[in-house]
Every structure is written in C-alpha cells, then in structure tokens.
Motif scaffolding. Structure first.
Motif, PDB file in Angstrom:
ATOM      1  N   VAL A   1       1.147  -0.933  -0.062  1.00  0.00           N
ATOM      2  CA  VAL A   1       0.325   0.159  -0.458  1.00  0.00           C
ATOM      3  C   VAL A   1       0.987   1.678   0.378  1.00  0.00           C
ATOM      4  CG1 VAL A   1      -1.860   1.219   1.845  1.00  0.00           C
ATOM      5  CG2 VAL A   1      -1.709  -1.249   0.988  1.00  0.00           C
ATOM      6  N   ALA A   2       0.346   1.878  -1.301  1.00  0.00           N
ATOM      7  CA  ALA A   2       2.085   3.057  -1.126  1.00  0.00           C
ATOM      8  C   ALA A   2       1.616   4.161  -0.671  1.00  0.00           C
ATOM      9  CB  ALA A   2       1.522   3.823  -2.857  1.00  0.00           C
ATOM     10  N   ARG A   3       0.901   4.641   0.044  1.00  0.00           N
ATOM     11  CA  ARG A   3       0.074   5.448   1.288  1.00  0.00           C
ATOM     12  C   ARG A   3      -0.978   4.027   2.169  1.00  0.00           C
ATOM     13  NH1 ARG A   3      -2.218  11.080  -0.381  1.00  0.00           N
ATOM     14  NH2 ARG A   3      -1.891  11.969   1.709  1.00  0.00           N
ATOM     15  N   PRO A   4       0.571   4.181   3.641  1.00  0.00           N
ATOM     16  CA  PRO A   4      -0.797   3.454   4.298  1.00  0.00           C
ATOM     17  C   PRO A   4      -1.164   4.420   4.861  1.00  0.00           C
ATOM     18  CG  PRO A   4       1.779   3.555   4.927  1.00  0.00           C
ATOM     19  CD  PRO A   4       1.287   3.800   3.528  1.00  0.00           C
ATOM     20  N   PHE A   5      -1.616   6.046   5.425  1.00  0.00           N
ATOM     21  CA  PHE A   5      -1.480   6.468   6.488  1.00  0.00           C
ATOM     22  C   PHE A   5      -2.510   7.618   5.709  1.00  0.00           C
ATOM     23  CE2 PHE A   5       2.408   4.837   8.613  1.00  0.00           C
ATOM     24  CZ  PHE A   5       1.931   4.037   9.218  1.00  0.00           C
ATOM     25  N   GLU A   6      -2.594   7.537   4.414  1.00  0.00           N
ATOM     26  CA  GLU A   6      -3.552   8.290   3.847  1.00  0.00           C
ATOM     27  C   GLU A   6      -4.375   8.385   4.191  1.00  0.00           C
ATOM     28  OE1 GLU A   6      -4.916   9.011  -1.063  1.00  0.00           O
ATOM     29  OE2 GLU A   6      -4.212   7.210   0.148  1.00  0.00           O
TER      30      GLU A   6
ATOM     31  N   GLU B   1      -0.105  11.910   9.034  1.00  0.00           N
ATOM     32  CA  GLU B   1       0.720  11.013   7.873  1.00  0.00           C
ATOM     33  C   GLU B   1       2.423  11.658   8.288  1.00  0.00           C
ATOM     34  OE1 GLU B   1      -0.216   9.793   3.216  1.00  0.00           O
ATOM     35  OE2 GLU B   1      -0.617  11.717   3.444  1.00  0.00           O
ATOM     36  N   THR B   2       1.697  13.295   8.369  1.00  0.00           N
ATOM     37  CA  THR B   2       4.164  12.993   7.608  1.00  0.00           C
ATOM     38  C   THR B   2       4.619  12.528   8.896  1.00  0.00           C
ATOM     39  OG1 THR B   2       3.447  15.187   8.295  1.00  0.00           O
ATOM     40  CG2 THR B   2       3.512  14.837   5.882  1.00  0.00           C
TER      41      THR B   2
ATOM     42  N   LEU C   1       8.457   9.051  12.028  1.00  0.00           N
ATOM     43  CA  LEU C   1       8.790   8.426  13.303  1.00  0.00           C
ATOM     44  C   LEU C   1       8.951   6.668  12.099  1.00  0.00           C
ATOM     45  CD1 LEU C   1       5.349   8.804  15.872  1.00  0.00           C
ATOM     46  CD2 LEU C   1       7.814  10.004  15.654  1.00  0.00           C
ATOM     47  N   ARG C   2       8.428   6.216  11.218  1.00  0.00           N
ATOM     48  CA  ARG C   2       8.635   4.872  10.610  1.00  0.00           C
ATOM     49  C   ARG C   2      10.302   5.246  10.087  1.00  0.00           C
ATOM     50  NH1 ARG C   2       7.884  -0.059  10.065  1.00  0.00           N
ATOM     51  NH2 ARG C   2       8.629  -1.225   7.577  1.00  0.00           N
ATOM     52  N   GLU C   3      10.135   6.251   9.788  1.00  0.00           N
ATOM     53  CA  GLU C   3      11.129   6.813   8.932  1.00  0.00           C
ATOM     54  C   GLU C   3      12.749   6.604   9.585  1.00  0.00           C
ATOM     55  OE1 GLU C   3      11.626   4.750   5.629  1.00  0.00           O
ATOM     56  OE2 GLU C   3       9.653   4.298   6.337  1.00  0.00           O
TER      57      GLU C   3
ATOM     58  N   ALA D   1       9.211   8.332   0.600  1.00  0.00           N
ATOM     59  CA  ALA D   1       8.825   6.981   1.454  1.00  0.00           C
ATOM     60  C   ALA D   1       6.748   7.547   2.280  1.00  0.00           C
ATOM     61  CB  ALA D   1       9.825   7.928   3.369  1.00  0.00           C
ATOM     62  N   HIS D   2       6.651   6.221   1.765  1.00  0.00           N
ATOM     63  CA  HIS D   2       4.795   5.770   2.082  1.00  0.00           C
ATOM     64  C   HIS D   2       3.909   6.971   1.390  1.00  0.00           C
ATOM     65  CE1 HIS D   2       7.023   3.043   4.365  1.00  0.00           C
ATOM     66  NE2 HIS D   2       7.691   4.464   5.303  1.00  0.00           N
ATOM     67  N   GLY D   3       4.702   7.006  -0.222  1.00  0.00           N
ATOM     68  CA  GLY D   3       4.109   8.354  -1.057  1.00  0.00           C
ATOM     69  C   GLY D   3       3.538   9.705  -1.240  1.00  0.00           C
TER      70      GLY D   3
END
Length: 321
Positions: free
Chosen positions: A55-60, A65-66, A71-73, A262-264
């Motif tokens: 899923v390209a944007r898991p927190f869309e 989201e940002t 925090l993930r990266e 990163a994640h979209g």
C-alpha cells in the motif's frame, strides 16, 4: 517508572470514518476492492498474493500522516499519545513509539498501558493494517506481554479505523529510558542493552513545531528532513520555482541536497551547519514554509527555466538507508 507520555492531546479531535477493509467469503469477488485501489477485489486484496501487496500511502487521510512517516523512517526515539475511537476500560494509556526493545510490534506494561512500535518488520504490505493488528492484540493481551512481530494478514481493520484522527503531539527523547517501568540494576543485561541502544541514537529535534520537520545530526553532517503532505508533481513545481528565484535553501549554512520518497510522500533534505543549534533553524524553516505555500499557490505554466530546475531537482533524489 511510568510511561513518559500518558496524557492525551486537548486539540480538537475528528473521528476517522470507518472504511470496510475486507470482503466476507460470500461476497462478489468482482466488486470493487474496499481498500480503494479501484481494482476488483479478486485482483486486489482477494488475490492469492494479497499479503505481498504494498500500500503506497498506508496513512492516507490521517492528519498526522507526515509525522507517522517521520517516526517510521528516521526519528530514532520519540513517543506520541493515542486516543481510540472507542475507549477500552482498563487500558490507562496507549503510546505510539518509534522503536521498542528488540523492534517488537507491541507490548503491554504491568498496568495494561500499551506501547506500539513503528519501526518493525512488516508482513502484510500495509503498515496501517500491521499497526492496527498490533494494537488489537495489545488491547486483548495480558499485562506485561510482548508481541515480537505481526502475522501476515489480507483483511482486518487499519490504523485509521481505530484511532481518533488528530494532529500528533510528538515528544522526542535523547534516550530509550521510556522503555522501562523501573530503573534497571546497574551492570544488568537490561542496563547494558539500554546503554547500547542509547549509544546508537542520532541526536534529533523537532523544528519550529512544524509537522514532519526534524533536525538530525548524522555524524559528519546535520540535516533537516521535511516530510511534505503534497502530491509530488505540484511540490516539485513549487520547489523548481523557488530554485529559479534562489530561494530553495534555508539561509546561511544550509544547502538543499535532494529528496527521497517514503510511503507515498516526498521528503526534501537540506545539509545544515552542524555547529548551529537545532532551534536556530526554527525561523528559517517557518520562512521557507511561507515561501513554499506561495509557490504552491501559483497557477501558471512553468517557464523553461523552471522546467529545467524541476528536472535537476528530480535528478537529486536518493534512498535513505
């Protein structure tokens, strides 16, 4: 020692509308997939290899989201209090964290308070679903339990379905002391493990309290990393306009070096004067944010110089690893 962050934000809270994330066995596999991809269910999350789908944007759709991406990266040690859409009795607090001991997906303390880890091994291809699965496990777990990893899943709730949609109140830490409920015995294996973990932390600070903006001391250089909420095309056009006007840097002691995906979302990066205190970049970051907003609002065709600048900026993308 209790959790470092136990309260909840007093900001205005907005509930996330729940989106169905799975299809029952008897439903039509030719119907559109509930994940919103536009594909039919049988070709999307109903496929045999659905667990491998990314899923390209898991927190869309989330206001944070940002921050979730940061925090993930690349943020080493930080915590955020979470609020459930449907509170659970007997759970005093839920804290989202960058990383937990042994990169665990979740753990419960002796009082049933919950810690969720962002920097974990991913299995489903959907970070949001993995995070929700870890949270649901923790809500049902016994006190002082640990979930090492999340199992593979193609269906189930997502993070957006469980938490209140609100901006994050991030606390950045200079150690992992918040891992523990009590001080470890000096010289114990726990104390030594904590010391090793603390020694690996890159000094990090939020900048100007702007979402997704962090100063990071990577050793030889300091950087400012800024997770942007915009789609890539308009953001690149705005950065190109600023570049042509010689307004792409953050002032003296800074240099725009490129961006990574990163994640979209796109994450622009600047090299910074390592001798400057992180707070010295608060003003320049706010000024850049104002310039960028003006550039994003421009609704005119790009000039040839701006197109060349955009192509040059596109060529300065890299992978953060």
């Amino acid at each position: 020692m209790s959790d470092t962050v136990t309260g909840v934000s007093k900001k205005t809270k907005e509930r996330v509308s729940t989106v169905p994330s799975g299809v029952a066995a008897g439903d039509n596999p030719r119907r559109p997939c509930p994940c919103g991809s536009g594909r039919r269910y049988k070709a999307c999350h109903g496929a045999a290899d659905a667990a491998e789908m990314i899923v390209a944007r898991p927190f869309e759709g989330l206001l944070a989201e940002t921050e979730l991406i940061a925090l993930r990266e690349f943020v080493p040690s930080a915590t955020v209090p979470l609020t459930l859409q449907q509170p659970v009795d007997g759970v005093p607090s839920i804290t989202l964290a960058t990383v937990l001991p042994a990169a665990a997906a979740a753990l419960t303390r002796s009082d049933r308070s919950i810690l969720l880890g962002m920097q974990v091994q991913t299995h489903s291809g959907d970070l949001s679903r993995d995070l929700a699965a870890a949270l649901e496990w923790a809500l049902a777990a016994e006190p002082s339990s640990v979930l090492p990893v999340v199992g593979r899943a193609t269906e189930g709730k997502r993070f957006q379905d469980l938490v209140v949609n609100e901006p994050f109140d991030v606390t950045v830490h200079d150690s992992f002391g918040w891992w523990l409920e009590a001080e470890p015995e000096p010289g114990s294996e726990v104390a030594l493990s904590l010391e090793r973990a603390n020694g690996a932390i890159m000094p990090t600070a939020r900048v100007a309290d702007l979402p997704g903006v962090y100063w990071v001391d990577a050793g030889e250089k300091a950087h400012l990393r800024w997770v942007r909420p915009e789609d890539e095309a308009p953001l690149m056009a705005a950065l190109a306009r600023l570049s042509v006007d010689d307004e792409l840097d953050l002032g003296d002691g800074s240099r725009y070096v490129g961006s990574f995906r990163a994640h979209g979302r796109l994450v622009p990066v600047w090299d910074l004067d390592r001798d400057a205190h992180p707070s010295e970049w608060d003003g320049p970051a706010k000024e850049f944010a104002a310039r960028l907003e003006k550039a994003l609002a421009v609704d005119e065709p790009m000039t040839s110089a701006q197109r060349r600048a955009r192509d040059g900026i596109l060529g300065r993308q890299f992978t953060l690893r």
